[in-house]
Design an enzyme around this catalytic site. Structure first.
Site, PDB file in Angstrom:
ATOM      1  CG  ASN A  34      -0.266   0.066   2.533  1.00 25.74           C
ATOM      2  OD1 ASN A  34       0.963   0.155   2.592  1.00 25.74           O
ATOM      3  ND2 ASN A  34      -1.035   0.022   3.611  1.00 25.74           N
ATOM      4  CB  SER A 127      11.053  -9.406  15.372  1.00 25.89           C
ATOM      5  OG  SER A 127      11.950  -8.645  16.121  1.00 25.89           O
ATOM      6  CE1 TYR A 152       6.981  -4.520  14.060  1.00 25.82           C
ATOM      7  CE2 TYR A 152       8.643  -4.923  15.742  1.00 25.82           C
ATOM      8  CZ  TYR A 152       8.192  -5.082  14.446  1.00 25.82           C
ATOM      9  OH  TYR A 152       8.935  -5.812  13.550  1.00 25.82           O
ATOM     10  CE  LYS A 156       6.713  -8.188  13.030  1.00 25.68           C
ATOM     11  NZ  LYS A 156       6.216  -8.410  11.677  1.00 25.68           N
TER      12      LYS A 156
HETATM   13  P1  NAD Z   1       9.315  -1.779   5.552  1.00 23.54           P
HETATM   14  O1  NAD Z   1       8.443  -0.784   6.241  1.00 23.54           O
HETATM   15  O2  NAD Z   1      10.447  -1.289   4.746  1.00 23.54           O
HETATM   16  O3  NAD Z   1       8.423  -2.721   4.620  1.00 23.54           O
HETATM   17  C1  NAD Z   1       7.085  -3.048   4.918  1.00 23.54           C
HETATM   18  C2  NAD Z   1       6.263  -2.730   3.674  1.00 23.54           C
HETATM   19  O4  NAD Z   1       4.910  -3.095   3.920  1.00 23.54           O
HETATM   20  C3  NAD Z   1       6.258  -1.250   3.311  1.00 23.54           C
HETATM   21  O5  NAD Z   1       6.597  -1.124   1.933  1.00 23.54           O
HETATM   22  C4  NAD Z   1       4.829  -0.787   3.572  1.00 23.54           C
HETATM   23  O6  NAD Z   1       4.426   0.209   2.655  1.00 23.54           O
HETATM   24  C5  NAD Z   1       4.059  -2.084   3.410  1.00 23.54           C
HETATM   25  N1  NAD Z   1       2.800  -2.193   4.167  1.00 23.54           N
HETATM   26  C6  NAD Z   1       2.586  -1.928   5.479  1.00 23.54           C
HETATM   27  N2  NAD Z   1       1.311  -2.204   5.803  1.00 23.54           N
HETATM   28  C7  NAD Z   1       0.701  -2.684   4.676  1.00 23.54           C
HETATM   29  C8  NAD Z   1      -0.589  -3.152   4.360  1.00 23.54           C
HETATM   30  N3  NAD Z   1      -1.562  -3.187   5.277  1.00 23.54           N
HETATM   31  N4  NAD Z   1      -0.859  -3.562   3.102  1.00 23.54           N
HETATM   32  C9  NAD Z   1       0.109  -3.515   2.147  1.00 23.54           C
HETATM   33  N5  NAD Z   1       1.356  -3.090   2.384  1.00 23.54           N
HETATM   34  C10 NAD Z   1       1.651  -2.673   3.624  1.00 23.54           C
HETATM   35  O7  NAD Z   1       9.803  -2.813   6.672  1.00 23.54           O
HETATM   36  P2  NAD Z   1      10.923  -3.951   6.601  1.00 23.54           P
HETATM   37  O8  NAD Z   1      12.062  -3.517   7.427  1.00 23.54           O
HETATM   38  O9  NAD Z   1      11.146  -4.362   5.191  1.00 23.54           O
HETATM   39  O10 NAD Z   1      10.184  -5.091   7.412  1.00 23.54           O
HETATM   40  C11 NAD Z   1       9.491  -6.140   6.767  1.00 23.54           C
HETATM   41  C12 NAD Z   1       8.917  -7.065   7.803  1.00 23.54           C
HETATM   42  O11 NAD Z   1       9.949  -7.576   8.631  1.00 23.54           O
HETATM   43  C13 NAD Z   1       7.924  -6.411   8.770  1.00 23.54           C
HETATM   44  O12 NAD Z   1       6.907  -7.338   9.065  1.00 23.54           O
HETATM   45  C14 NAD Z   1       8.760  -6.134   9.988  1.00 23.54           C
HETATM   46  O13 NAD Z   1       7.978  -6.075  11.153  1.00 23.54           O
HETATM   47  C15 NAD Z   1       9.670  -7.342   9.987  1.00 23.54           C
HETATM   48  N6  NAD Z   1      10.928  -7.137  10.723  1.00 23.54           N
HETATM   49  C16 NAD Z   1      11.746  -6.086  10.377  1.00 23.54           C
HETATM   50  C17 NAD Z   1      12.932  -5.874  11.070  1.00 23.54           C
HETATM   51  C18 NAD Z   1      13.820  -4.711  10.751  1.00 23.54           C
HETATM   52  O14 NAD Z   1      14.645  -4.351  11.587  1.00 23.54           O
HETATM   53  N7  NAD Z   1      13.727  -4.095   9.573  1.00 23.54           N
HETATM   54  C19 NAD Z   1      13.288  -6.769  12.094  1.00 23.54           C
HETATM   55  C20 NAD Z   1      12.450  -7.834  12.399  1.00 23.54           C
HETATM   56  C21 NAD Z   1      11.264  -8.003  11.694  1.00 23.54           C
HETATM   57  C1  WQD Z   2      20.451  -1.061  17.698  1.00 26.58           C
HETATM   58  C2  WQD Z   2      21.408  -0.604  18.799  1.00 26.58           C
HETATM   59  C3  WQD Z   2      20.463   1.000  20.342  1.00 26.58           C
HETATM   60  C4  WQD Z   2      20.015   4.240  17.446  1.00 26.58           C
HETATM   61  C5  WQD Z   2      14.681  -2.483  16.877  1.00 26.58           C
HETATM   62  C6  WQD Z   2      13.341  -3.046  17.287  1.00 26.58           C
HETATM   63  C7  WQD Z   2      13.263  -4.493  17.007  1.00 26.58           C
HETATM   64  C8  WQD Z   2      13.696  -4.824  15.588  1.00 26.58           C
HETATM   65  C9  WQD Z   2      14.867  -4.063  15.093  1.00 26.58           C
HETATM   66  C10 WQD Z   2      11.769  -5.440  14.308  1.00 26.58           C
HETATM   67  C11 WQD Z   2      20.724  -0.495  20.169  1.00 26.58           C
HETATM   68  C12 WQD Z   2      21.610   1.593  19.565  1.00 26.58           C
HETATM   69  C13 WQD Z   2      20.301   3.026  18.039  1.00 26.58           C
HETATM   70  C14 WQD Z   2      20.778   5.385  17.821  1.00 26.58           C
HETATM   71  C15 WQD Z   2      22.050   4.009  19.317  1.00 26.58           C
HETATM   72  N1  WQD Z   2      12.696  -4.656  14.618  1.00 26.58           N
HETATM   73  N2  WQD Z   2      21.296   2.905  18.958  1.00 26.58           N
HETATM   74  N3  WQD Z   2      21.768   5.212  18.739  1.00 26.58           N
HETATM   75  O1  WQD Z   2      16.770  -1.657  19.191  1.00 26.58           O
HETATM   76  O2  WQD Z   2      17.910  -3.735  18.332  1.00 26.58           O
HETATM   77  O3  WQD Z   2      15.670  -3.192  17.551  1.00 26.58           O
HETATM   78  O4  WQD Z   2      14.813  -2.703  15.469  1.00 26.58           O
HETATM   79  O5  WQD Z   2      11.249  -6.365  14.726  1.00 26.58           O
HETATM   80  O6  WQD Z   2      11.983  -4.901  17.279  1.00 26.58           O
HETATM   81  O7  WQD Z   2      13.167  -2.820  18.669  1.00 26.58           O
HETATM   82  O8  WQD Z   2      17.588  -1.808  16.783  1.00 26.58           O
HETATM   83  O9  WQD Z   2      18.744  -0.244  15.275  1.00 26.58           O
HETATM   84  O10 WQD Z   2      17.119   0.679  16.981  1.00 26.58           O
HETATM   85  O11 WQD Z   2      19.304  -0.244  17.740  1.00 26.58           O
HETATM   86  O12 WQD Z   2      22.958   3.920  20.166  1.00 26.58           O
HETATM   87  O13 WQD Z   2      20.547   6.504  17.353  1.00 26.58           O
HETATM   88  O14 WQD Z   2      21.859   0.719  18.507  1.00 26.58           O
HETATM   89  O15 WQD Z   2      20.511   1.392  21.679  1.00 26.58           O
HETATM   90  O16 WQD Z   2      21.643  -0.924  21.109  1.00 26.58           O
HETATM   91  P1  WQD Z   2      17.028  -2.574  18.090  1.00 26.58           P
HETATM   92  P2  WQD Z   2      18.143  -0.339  16.624  1.00 26.58           P
END
Ligand code: NAD
Ligand code: WQD
Length: 344
Positions: A34, A127, A152, A156
């Site tokens: 979206n 995650s 959030y 998950k």
């Molecule tokens: P992102 O925001 O870059 O990608 C998510 C995409 O989903 C976006 O393009 C957004 O526009 C789309 N979207 C959101 N809601 C929608 C909906 N209802 N319908 C259609 N599209 C929708 O995020 P990402 O970093 O690529 O993360 C992808 C997945 O991985 C997510 O589920 C996120 O929670 C999970 N995840 C990410 C991380 C991280 O650190 N990036 C870590 C662990 C898990």
């Molecule tokens: C990494 C490290 C901060 C920013 C988050 C979500 C988690 C997951 C990934 C999806 C930490 C430190 C950060 C800054 C800093 N997503 N930091 N200065 O916290 O491991 O996880 O993103 O599921 O759910 O909670 O990732 O990249 O925010 O931080 O010192 O400006 O960097 O304290 O130790 P995090 P992050």
């Protein structure tokens, strides 16, 4: 062609890299997004790398009628990789209903439609946040799930439970839950990468934007943790490595190799890196001096977490390959490309 895969959130950070790897492996990809956290120009980047433009539908996956139409038009979707979700931890505390509605409804909608359209396989983006602060490190998949620290994180956990309950009820499809550690970096071509909205909350985009001069200074959140240098430790995993694991997961389900109808895997490197080590490595690899200062702890931060990735290594047959040096270099190259294009 190996078959058609629906990638929800395929215009996003991890979804776009996964689309490229699926195409490289011979899958046909249909993206639903979206564009709430991405832009359609990402589809151009995917096409530049793979030479193939994936089908793109701007659609909300909570829109059941829209999704039904998509399944009817796009016949024979074999598998779904469900990335679409809202992912900003802080925002989820401010707007919990938005997060519960978006992240849970979209999964329910897809899982209800899968049997009707004969879809055999589901991959779900979970995650390491489900482990909270683990009691034992490195953390493996049998570690207890800790109470969520944010709406959030809770979505998950709830989504994992929805998947397990549904699969155990005997639906005619399989699922793989992938628990990502900290995905970073960009495609080596710098055609796709991470595009954070506004001020980045995550470390790597803040680091690259500071090196670029977009942010004045990086705040390091705490140097008084119980870790060797006092800063927090994470398992930073290259996004292309991470993307490849999704291809292996889809192959596994579609070729009947799953040992159970629902399986869970950690996706990490198995190495923990502190914030200060990461900054040092970034400076060494890019030659950029980073302006940073130590500030107080960030509320809700986990002190240290890194993966035991043995199950993914041995059972899935996937292993993180890229070095942290090459991964940080790719993040920097992406930041330079954004500057070249005038985006940031
Ligand atoms: P992102 O925001 O870059 O990608 C998510 C995409 O989903 C976006 O393009 C957004 O526009 C789309 N979207 C959101 N809601 C929608 C909906 N209802 N319908 C259609 N599209 C929708 O995020 P990402 O970093 O690529 O993360 C992808 C997945 O991985 C997510 O589920 C996120 O929670 C999970 N995840 C990410 C991380 C991280 O650190 N990036 C870590 C662990 C898990
Ligand atoms: C990494 C490290 C901060 C920013 C988050 C979500 C988690 C997951 C990934 C999806 C930490 C430190 C950060 C800054 C800093 N997503 N930091 N200065 O916290 O491991 O996880 O993103 O599921 O759910 O909670 O990732 O990249 O925010 O931080 O010192 O400006 O960097 O304290 O130790 P995090 P992050």
């Amino acid at each position: 062609m190996k078959g058609k895969i629906l990638v929800t959130g395929g215009a996003g950070y991890i979804g776009s890299h996964t689309t490229v790897e699926l195409q490289n492996a011979g899958y046909e990809v249909v993206i639903v997004d979206n564009l709430s956290n991405s832009s359609e120009s990402v589809i151009d980047g995917i096409e530049k790398i793979s030479g193939v433009r994936p089908v793109f539908m701007k659609l909300d996956c909570n829109d059941k009628a829209g999704m039904e139409k998509l399944f009817e038009e796009q016949k024979n979707i074999k598998g779904i990789i469900h990335f679409a979700a809202s992912k900003a931890v802080g925002e989820s505390v401010q707007k919990p209903l938005l997060y519960y509605r978006n992240n849970i409804d979209s999964l329910l909608t897809l899982m209800e439609l899968m049997p009707r359209y004969g879809v055999d396989a589901l991959v779900f983006s979970s995650s390491c946040t489900v482990y909270g602060q683990p009691d034992v490190l490195p953390v493996d998949e049998n570690a207890p799930i800790k109470p969520a620290m944010s709406p959030y994180g809770n979505t998950k956990q709830i989504n994992e439970e929805i998947i397990r309950d549904t699969i155990y009820s005997g639906v005619p499809y399989k699922a793989i839950i992938l628990r990502y550690f900290n995905p970073i970096g960009a495609h080596p071509t710098a055609e796709i990468g991470e595009l954070p909205n506004g001020v980045p909350q995550n470390l790597i985009p803040f680091v690259t934007q500071t090196a670029m001069g977009i942010r004045e200074q990086l705040s390091v959140f705490g140097d008084d943790y119980n870790t060797p240098d006092g800063s927090c430790i994470r398992d930073y995993i290259n996004v292309v490595d991470l993307a490849k694991a999704h291809v292996v997961a889809v192959d596994r389900m579609l070729t009947g190799k799953s040992l159970e109808n629902v399986e869970t895997f950690n996706l990490g490197t198995g190495r923990g890196l502190s914030v200060l080590e990461l900054i040092k490595t970034f400076e060494k690899v890019t030659g950029q001096k980073l302006n940073y200062k130590i500030v107080g702890r960030r509320e809700g931060d986990i002190e240290q977490v890194w993966a035991n990735p043995e199950k993914a290594n041995n059972v899935l047959g996937w292993k993180a390959e890229e070095s942290i040096e090459d991964t940080l270099a790719s993040a920097w190259k992406w930041q330079l490309r954004l500057r070249e294009k005038g985006i940031m």
